[in-house]
Design a protein around this motif. Structure first.
Motif, PDB file in Angstrom:
ATOM      1  N   VAL A   1       1.346  -1.971  -6.392  1.00 14.63           N
ATOM      2  CA  VAL A   1       1.092  -0.897  -5.426  1.00 14.63           C
ATOM      3  C   VAL A   1      -0.363  -0.450  -5.507  1.00 14.63           C
ATOM      4  CG1 VAL A   1       1.731   1.417  -4.658  1.00 14.63           C
ATOM      5  CG2 VAL A   1       3.479  -0.084  -5.666  1.00 14.63           C
ATOM      6  N   LYS A   2      -1.036  -0.474  -4.362  1.00  9.14           N
ATOM      7  CA  LYS A   2      -2.384   0.098  -4.273  1.00  9.14           C
ATOM      8  C   LYS A   2      -2.266   1.430  -3.551  1.00  9.14           C
ATOM      9  CE  LYS A   2      -7.184  -0.655  -2.983  1.00  9.14           C
ATOM     10  NZ  LYS A   2      -8.189  -1.589  -2.428  1.00  9.14           N
ATOM     11  N   ILE A   3      -2.789   2.488  -4.171  1.00 10.23           N
ATOM     12  CA  ILE A   3      -2.620   3.842  -3.643  1.00 10.23           C
ATOM     13  C   ILE A   3      -3.823   4.249  -2.785  1.00 10.23           C
ATOM     14  CG2 ILE A   3      -2.378   6.282  -4.274  1.00 10.23           C
ATOM     15  CD1 ILE A   3      -0.983   5.323  -6.849  1.00 10.23           C
ATOM     16  N   TYR A   4      -3.501   4.808  -1.606  1.00  5.91           N
ATOM     17  CA  TYR A   4      -4.520   5.344  -0.703  1.00  5.91           C
ATOM     18  C   TYR A   4      -4.194   6.820  -0.427  1.00  5.91           C
ATOM     19  CZ  TYR A   4      -5.470   0.396   0.378  1.00  5.91           C
ATOM     20  OH  TYR A   4      -5.759  -0.943   0.303  1.00  5.91           O
ATOM     21  N   GLU A   5      -5.214   7.559  -0.007  1.00  6.78           N
ATOM     22  CA  GLU A   5      -5.033   8.975   0.329  1.00  6.78           C
ATOM     23  C   GLU A   5      -4.946   9.150   1.842  1.00  6.78           C
ATOM     24  OE1 GLU A   5      -4.506  10.989  -2.123  1.00  6.78           O
ATOM     25  OE2 GLU A   5      -5.126   9.575  -3.683  1.00  6.78           O
TER      26      GLU A   5
ATOM     27  N   VAL B   1       6.264   4.887  -6.921  1.00  8.52           N
ATOM     28  CA  VAL B   1       5.318   3.849  -7.349  1.00  8.52           C
ATOM     29  C   VAL B   1       5.784   3.218  -8.659  1.00  8.52           C
ATOM     30  CG1 VAL B   1       2.969   3.421  -8.180  1.00  8.52           C
ATOM     31  CG2 VAL B   1       3.332   4.867  -6.169  1.00  8.52           C
TER      32      VAL B   1
ATOM     33  N   ALA C   1       0.858  -1.191   0.000  1.00 12.42           N
ATOM     34  CA  ALA C   1       0.000   0.000   0.000  1.00 12.42           C
ATOM     35  C   ALA C   1       0.891   1.237   0.000  1.00 12.42           C
ATOM     36  CB  ALA C   1      -0.901  -0.001   1.231  1.00 12.42           C
ATOM     37  N   GLY C   2       0.499   2.220  -0.769  1.00  9.37           N
ATOM     38  CA  GLY C   2       1.202   3.500  -0.779  1.00  9.37           C
ATOM     39  C   GLY C   2       0.264   4.597  -0.320  1.00  9.37           C
TER      40      GLY C   2
ATOM     41  N   ARG D   1      -0.518   8.420  -0.089  1.00 12.09           N
ATOM     42  CA  ARG D   1      -0.157   9.713  -0.657  1.00 12.09           C
ATOM     43  C   ARG D   1      -0.425  10.835   0.348  1.00 12.09           C
ATOM     44  NH1 ARG D   1      -1.617  10.049  -6.656  1.00 12.09           N
ATOM     45  NH2 ARG D   1      -3.615   9.276  -5.863  1.00 12.09           N
TER      46      ARG D   1
ATOM     47  N   SER E   1       4.599   5.221   3.220  1.00  5.72           N
ATOM     48  CA  SER E   1       3.708   6.334   3.526  1.00  5.72           C
ATOM     49  C   SER E   1       4.427   7.679   3.541  1.00  5.72           C
ATOM     50  CB  SER E   1       3.065   6.115   4.902  1.00  5.72           C
ATOM     51  OG  SER E   1       2.379   7.270   5.333  1.00  5.72           O
TER      52      SER E   1
ATOM     53  N   PHE F   1       6.228  10.741  -4.961  1.00  2.00           N
ATOM     54  CA  PHE F   1       5.389   9.590  -4.609  1.00  2.00           C
ATOM     55  C   PHE F   1       5.132   8.725  -5.839  1.00  2.00           C
ATOM     56  CE2 PHE F   1       1.277   7.492  -4.238  1.00  2.00           C
ATOM     57  CZ  PHE F   1       1.399   6.846  -3.026  1.00  2.00           C
ATOM     58  N   MET F   2       4.689   9.352  -6.935  1.00  2.31           N
ATOM     59  CA  MET F   2       4.334   8.581  -8.126  1.00  2.31           C
ATOM     60  C   MET F   2       5.562   7.959  -8.794  1.00  2.31           C
ATOM     61  SD  MET F   2       1.170   8.343  -8.156  1.00  2.31           S
ATOM     62  CE  MET F   2       1.217   7.325  -9.652  1.00  2.31           C
TER      63      MET F   2
END
Length: 270
Positions: free
Chosen positions: A39-43, A29, A5-6, A8, A59, A25-26
């Protein structure tokens, strides 16, 4: 395949660096994807309402609430880089106590409760100017890090903090000399620095800067970090700030490769 998990960073915590923080960040990724990682991106702003199923997390979150949520996940066994404990340690009210206790040359600093606004004053420093900084998260507003020249200015900043609900401030000695900004990743052959003000360009020992920067990051519990230092007119180096996962803007492409490799290696070693 490895799945991570990443998180942002919320834009509020990227003052003047919204684009740069998003890019590092990107690019991280993208580099992880090239290494075969999904990678699954979360806010960050959604951390209180979502469930993260992945056991490995990287993170850029910096806010108090998001960091608390990540700390809960870490305590339940999830691996997180940077560790939320490191993020909390890098809040100024904590950092100004931790670094001197580890023998890091650091400016004289006082953590002051806004409720006790007159306990430590401008006159406590016997100096022409001092820094007033918010004590919790990193700067998100123009007044959060301010150089003041009088007690009246200090009081005005404290009033501003009080109106915004900020509970603690740091009063800090102003160090004279060359200001250096640096970026690094613990455990990787990567260290980049440059002069921020370029006033004197006093000669100094680069190896000592690297040693003090890495020692500071380890003391706080950070792997991916940046910061600022001051070189005095006799070449002495003092650390004045350490940042939890900065934008690496001048060296983003190279840095993202090292960050991705660090994350990959850490996960593979578990």
């Amino acid at each position: 395949m490895l799945q991570v998990a990443g998180i942002r960073r919320e834009q509020l915590y990227s003052p003047n660096h919204v684009g740069n923080d998003a890019l590092i960040f990107m690019q991280t990724v993208e580099q992880l994807t090239e290494l075969g990682v999904i990678v699954k991106i979360y806010e960050e702003q959604d951390l209180g309402t979502i469930q993260i199923k992945e056991n490995f997390i990287f993170s850029m979150a910096q806010g108090v609430e998001g960091t608390k949520r990540l700390l809960e996940l870490e305590e339940k066994g999830k691996f997180i880089i940077n560790s939320p404990r490191g993020s909390i340690n890098s809040y100024r009210a904590n950092m100004v106590k931790i670094l001197p206790s580890k023998g890091i040359p650091f400016p004289k600093s006082y953590v002051v409760s806004i409720a006790e606004k007159n306990k430590i004053t401008f006159k406590s420093f016997n100096a022409r100017k001092i820094w007033v900084k918010r004590g919790d998260v990193h700067a998100v507003h123009r007044e959060d890090v301010t150089l003041v020249y009088s007690e009246d200015e200090r009081k005005n900043i404290f009033l501003e903090f009080e109106k915004r609900g900020i509970k603690k401030a740091v009063l800090q000695e102003h160090l004279y000399g060359d200001v250096i900004k640096f970026y690094s990743i613990v455990g990787r052959p990567f260290f980049h620095w440059y002069y921020l003000n370029g006033i004197n360009h006093t000669p100094f020992e680069e190896g000592k800067l690297i040693e003090l920067a890495n020692k500071s990051a380890v003391a706080l519990g950070l792997d991916i970090y940046g910061g600022d230092a001051v070189v005095s007119d006799n070449g002495d180096i003092s650390i004045i700030d350490i940042n939890d996962w900065p934008s690496f803007a001048p060296v983003r492409e190279e840095a993202s490769k090292h960050i991705a490799k660090l994350i990959f290696q850490k996960i593979k070693s578990l």
